[in-house]
Design a protein around this motif. Structure first.
Motif, PDB file in Angstrom:
ATOM      1  N   ARG A 149       0.789  -1.215  -0.134  1.00 15.34           N
ATOM      2  CA  ARG A 149       0.042  -0.163   0.053  1.00 15.34           C
ATOM      3  C   ARG A 149       1.066   1.243  -0.152  1.00 15.34           C
ATOM      4  NH1 ARG A 149      -4.435  -1.272   4.997  1.00 15.34           N
ATOM      5  NH2 ARG A 149      -4.428  -3.572   4.554  1.00 15.34           N
ATOM      6  N   ASP A 152      -0.227   7.214   0.837  1.00 19.70           N
ATOM      7  CA  ASP A 152      -1.573   7.934   0.868  1.00 19.70           C
ATOM      8  C   ASP A 152      -2.775   6.957   1.145  1.00 19.70           C
ATOM      9  OD1 ASP A 152      -0.562  10.339   0.243  1.00 19.70           O
ATOM     10  OD2 ASP A 152      -0.867  10.022  -1.861  1.00 19.70           O
ATOM     11  N   ASP A 153      -2.532   5.696   0.634  1.00 19.12           N
ATOM     12  CA  ASP A 153      -3.558   4.667   1.137  1.00 19.12           C
ATOM     13  C   ASP A 153      -3.581   4.201   2.433  1.00 19.12           C
ATOM     14  OD1 ASP A 153      -4.374   4.668  -1.710  1.00 19.12           O
ATOM     15  OD2 ASP A 153      -3.134   2.748  -2.149  1.00 19.12           O
TER      16      ASP A 153
END
Length: 224
Positions: A149, A152-153
């Motif tokens: 990931r 930002d995620d």
């Protein structure tokens, strides 16, 4: 978190040993910076490096996670890695993950004692990290952050988790659960930090001590 640099960020108890240690935001940031500098300058980590974190829910693990992210590397909890950080009882797992890569072993000792009888070729974290600087410039072009990931995620997931849990910056959360998966790290650590809450993490919990601790630590909520 930076809005309250002197406030408690993580308080760690081990009820089996009587250990208690508390880190402010500033102190946690210094430990994270020292870890990032160790990884980058001594263990050869670069943006995008996969760093296996084979550690329990502990204040040093929090510092390790942020240190990895500050240099733009990726935290992985299983599978192949370029570098591994582990406890002494998980050296075999670290070796399987990192192969010919570097391995640093954490004693998790509150007084910074090194790992006893550490095999040749492995780095003792407590000894090595203390010589590194406690300031760092964050990597501006990071790779993935957590099990594939992006940063930002991960932040979006942490904010969503905080909202779902009803967390706020005034919360002081008592927890005993492990950080074994990416979702655990998001829900049990980063969701608190993304809103500026404080964590009291307990290993080997004594139920009688936990009841007293709710008052002494001004706990606002406890997680299962």
């Amino acid at each position: 978190m930076a809005a309250n640099p002197a406030g408690p960020r993580i308080t760690f108890y081990d009820d089996a040993t009587g250990e208690r240690i508390e880190l402010s935001t500033a102190t946690l940031a210094n430990w994270a910076a020292k870890t990032g500098n160790l990884l980058r300058d001594e263990l050869g980590a670069t943006p995008g490096s996969r760093v296996a974190v084979l550690l329990p829910a502990h204040w040093q693990t929090a510092a390790v996670l942020f240190g990895i992210w500050w240099i733009g590397a990726e935290v992985v909890l299983s599978g192949e890695a370029d570098i591994a950080l582990c406890t002494a009882d998980r050296i075999d797992e670290a070796d399987a993950a990192a192969g010919m890569g570097e391995i640093a072993v954490l004693s998790l000792d509150p007084f910074g004692k090194p790992v006893a009888d550490l095999p040749v070729g492995l780095t003792d974290y407590a000894t090595a990290v203390r010589v590194h600087g406690d300031q760092i410039v964050p990597e501006r072009s990071p790779g993935a952050a957590l099990e594939g990931r992006s940063a930002d995620d991960v932040l979006a997931a942490a904010r969503a988790s905080a909202a779902a849990q009803g967390l706020s910056g005034t919360d002081r959360v008592l927890a005993t659960a492990a950080w074994e998966t990416a979702d655990d790290i998001v829900e049990r650590l980063l969701a608190l930090y993304v809103v500026g809450a404080s964590l009291v993490q307990v290993a080997n919990p004594d139920l009688a001590a936990m009841e007293r601790r709710t008052d002494s630590e001004k706990i606002t909520r406890a997680t299962p």
